[in-house]
Write a protein that holds these residues in place. Structure first.
Motif: not given
Length: 412
Positions: A265-294
């Motif tokens: 896992l390259d922390f310089s290239q990955v900025d968030a964990v996505v669960f249930n259509g929401v991205a949770y930034p690794l830096d503790g920032g505000r969660p935001e909705k994302v679209e996931v390809d079915p």
């Protein structure tokens, strides 16, 4: 011993445990060689790395006498008693001197390990193993390794600096996806937190006991907005890990899951964990909705008959491709099937154990076969080349009389 160590030191221990580009974690690898000898053997660790879950070592044993060489090369040399390992913890807390003025010895704890010989590194007088040690923690500062064929009390000490993980607080509910013993999924699951290092993933989650089992599906958002999938990053078929702690209450099951990642896992290239259509930034920032390809969600395909005596169920090639949104092209003249996914082209020939992966031959355990007009192949070629997680799934768990394997579960 110099020749054996020179060969082993050219290798990075990450290459034996992780797929793809390992350079993002190279700064964490200790490339210094640590050795100890007696009259018969030299034991050396030429590459090591650790996080708070596991430590990884590249270990070489060099025989110094003809008798030791014969013992080292014997088929029964490698067994559960070949090595002993232990960890040293909590050097950071300065121990109080004893009444005599001596400092107490550091705490020594037992450690479990798994290993496999890297036969391409074997020489006439040496053998080399990759080794994973567990459990680790932030308090570990060294690992002691002993070859039990050496003189009593001889250990080599390897300093350890565990990679500091990042913990992302989630505390959100979502819908679980199928596991190999609860194939339908659909249960509600609460994901409490995800802890990541470049080498491993840990997560805490819970679900209602009446749901039998549930598993939170994660994606990993890259800085360019694209998603890395569970299959690409973890590779396990959501069947648990080698170390899972379960706390079952009357109504809720709490689980701690952890596993080694499939790729660094390259922390310089990955900025968030996505669960249930929401991205949770690794830096503790505000969660935001994302679209996931079915097409990135798990799906099921039928089972095929075994490809050989004692072999596992075959994978229906065209059904797999359709589930992934991939075209499977049959060449009637060449009698080959060609398909491309994630930039990797696989060519299969019924009756041949040699597949072509991006034009390079890859040997399979079993040859693809045509069953009732449909091409079936072993699953390993797809999990390796396309970075999928795949598992046969049962209609009930735990297995009992009447339990049936009902489908393939595919996690892209």
């Amino acid at each position: 011993a110099g020749t054996a160590l020179a060969a082993a030191s050219q290798w990075n221990v990450l290459d034996f445990y992780f797929e793809g580009d390992n350079t993002p974690a190279d700064d964490y690898v200790n490339h210094e060689t640590y050795s100890v000898s007696d009259d018969n053997y030299t034991l050396s660790v030429t590459s090591s790395v650790a996080d708070t879950r596991s430590a990884y070592l590249l270990v070489t044993v060099e025989a110094k006498t003809d008798e030791a060489r014969a013992t080292l090369m014997a088929d029964d040399f490698e067994n559960m008693d070949t090595f002993s390992v232990r960890i040293l913890e909590d050097e950071t807390a300065e121990p109080e001197p004893t009444p005599t003025g001596d400092k107490p010895a550091p705490e020594i704890l037992a450690l479990s390990y798994g290993m496999g010989e890297e036969k391409n590194l074997r020489t006439d007088s040496s053998r080399t193993w990759s080794m994973e040690l567990q459990p680790m923690s932030e308090a570990v500062y060294a690992v002691d390794l002993r070859l039990n064929a050496m003189e009593e009390g001889v250990y080599v000490e390897i300093p350890v600096e565990p990679v500091e993980p990042i913990t992302v607080e989630i505390n959100a509910e979502g819908t679980s996806f199928g596991t190999f013993y609860h194939i339908e999924g659909g249960a509600h699951v609460t994901l409490e937190s995800v802890t990541l290092s470049p080498l491993s993933l840990q997560m805490k989650y819970s679900f209602a006991a009446e749901d039998i089992d549930a598993f939170p599906l994660l994606f990993f958002r890259q800085t360019d907005g694209t998603l890395l999938t569970w299959g690409q990053m973890v590779g396990e078929s959501m069947t648990g890990s080698r170390r899972r702690v379960t706390d079952s209450g009357q109504q809720t099951i709490h689980r701690n899951y952890d596993d080694t990642l499939r790729t660094i896992l390259d922390f310089s290239q990955v900025d968030a964990v996505v669960f249930n259509g929401v991205a949770y930034p690794l830096d503790g920032g505000r969660p935001e909705k994302v679209e996931v390809d079915p097409a990135l969600y798990p799906f099921q395909i039928p089972l095929m008959e075994s490809l050989g005596d004692g072999g596992g169920h075959g994978v229906p090639v065209r059904a797999l491709c359709e589930g992934l949104g991939v075209e499977c092209v049959w060449d009637n003249e060449a009698q080959t099937a060609t398909m491309t996914y994630r930039g990797v082209t696989i060519v299969l020939t019924p009756g041949s154990t040699t597949a072509l992966v991006n034009g390079q031959p890859v040997e399979m355990e079993e040859a693809p076969t045509v069953q009732d007009g449909k091409l079936a192949a072993e699953h390993q070629i797809f999990t390796d080349a396309w970075q999928l997680a795949m598992s046969v799934a049962y209609d009930s768990w735990p297995p009992a009389d009447g339990t049936q394997i009902v489908a393939w579960l595919i996690i892209p």
